[in-house]
Design a protein around this motif. Sequence first.
Motif, PDB file in Angstrom:
ATOM      1  N   HIS A   1      55.805  74.832  30.575  1.00 38.41           N
ATOM      2  CA  HIS A   1      55.834  74.148  29.274  1.00 38.41           C
ATOM      3  C   HIS A   1      56.345  75.052  28.160  1.00 38.41           C
TER       4      HIS A   1
ATOM      5  N   TRP B   1      55.415  67.770  29.417  1.00 44.36           N
ATOM      6  CA  TRP B   1      56.063  69.005  28.974  1.00 44.36           C
ATOM      7  C   TRP B   1      57.428  68.727  28.364  1.00 44.36           C
TER       8      TRP B   1
ATOM      9  N   HIS C   1      49.757  72.911  26.134  1.00 44.29           N
ATOM     10  CA  HIS C   1      49.275  72.696  27.502  1.00 44.29           C
ATOM     11  C   HIS C   1      47.835  73.214  27.576  1.00 44.29           C
TER      12      HIS C   1
END
Length: 465
Positions: A35, A319, A403
């Motif tokens: 990510h 992502w 994330h």
Amino acid sequence: MTGIIGYASYLPHYRITEAALGTRAGGHGRLVACHDEDTTTMAVEACRRVLSAGRHPDLAAVKVTTPVPPYLVKNNASAVHAALGLDESVRATDAGSATRSALALLIEAAQQDRAQLLAVSDMRGGLPGGPDEREGADAAVAFVTGSGPSVIAEVLGDAAVTMEILERWRLPGAPADRRWEEHFGAEQYVPAGQRAFDAALKQAGLTASEIDYLLVSSTNRRAARTLRRTAGTRPEASTVDSTGGLGQAGAADAGVQLAAVLDLAEPGQHIVVVSLADGADAVVLRTTDALVSGRQRIPFGDQAAACDDPVDQFTVLRWRGLLPVEDLPRPTPKAPMGPPARRATGWKFALRGSVCSCGAVHLPPQRVCASCGAVDDMRVRPVAGRPARVVTGTTDRLAWSPHPPASYAVIDFDGGGRLECELTEVDDTAIAPGLAVEMVFRRGHTRDGVHNYFWKARPVRGEAG
């Protein structure tokens, strides 16, 4: 003699299995960037590897090409240049965003005397359920080119066939490529690739039977398969699977294939690389005795074996911004400001601290020594490439993160220096004192159209802590 002096590939650690994508189970799946990675951060990692291997003559230029640039108008190669800590006299430029630019750039640079660092990076995404999502891959590769006895692969010949063809394209700002029917592209590309292949062999003074490795790269799978079968080389030259079926890496694919083969080839062998995109480009290379000592530091096979972190399709879509989700109700970080980022370029991009004459290391760099009190008695201390270990760490499940949860640690570098930083690609249950980590260049967040690049610590593979 001019050609390739050094090379290195970079593969992200995450992989979506084919079973997770709804295709045949038991396959290799596709590589996906984390990510906090983008084409700039992956280019930095590939360049760091080729330079750390000692393949770094006095560079005259750095060139970066990617179809997915983090910035338009702004030069992305400047961030790569800064992260590598290169001298300001080294010119850094973006060198095109088309898939075809990559191999053409390598061919051009490999026939010049001046030393250049070339990086190709791509994140080949696709809309959910499409072939690009199943068959693509995220990867980067870097080459140092120039002349002299350290050349590991010299250019014997090259050729190009250019055509205007609406086969694959993407509008600015679009989330994925659009493409025409595969059979149409194959009908155009295979004859063009054969003409380029034959012309390059003629210039090199070779026949197809003398080729040891034939590498064909194309986002059109049918075209690549057909040309490998019909080019006229020996079967063992055209059937080699140098990348282990890890996916087609777009603009970086030809370079990644070449890096994998240079790990396997012996001195005196002939390699032909053909790229099929808006026509065809072909180059004939002959490996030299310098190849044995000039291979990349981390072999491609070891890199591929380390790509073992499974990730689900839902997470990857999040992502990539293809699946909007609700963020934690927490304050989000502000966008980086231009003036302070410029003042701290050596620290923010190259991770350079300072060391006092008394031996105390300061991260970030300081003017006044915290140990002996000396003022302006400092030397620059780069720490990005130094081994480090975790002193203590924590996982924050409340703070905003692209994330979540976010993990942080205090780390000590070999030779001195302590830093508090974010961790990436880590299992929060594995954070423990003594865990070996390495520094990687990553993108922390993006706000108001500005990417915040800095360094994070990543656990060294194989370390249990």
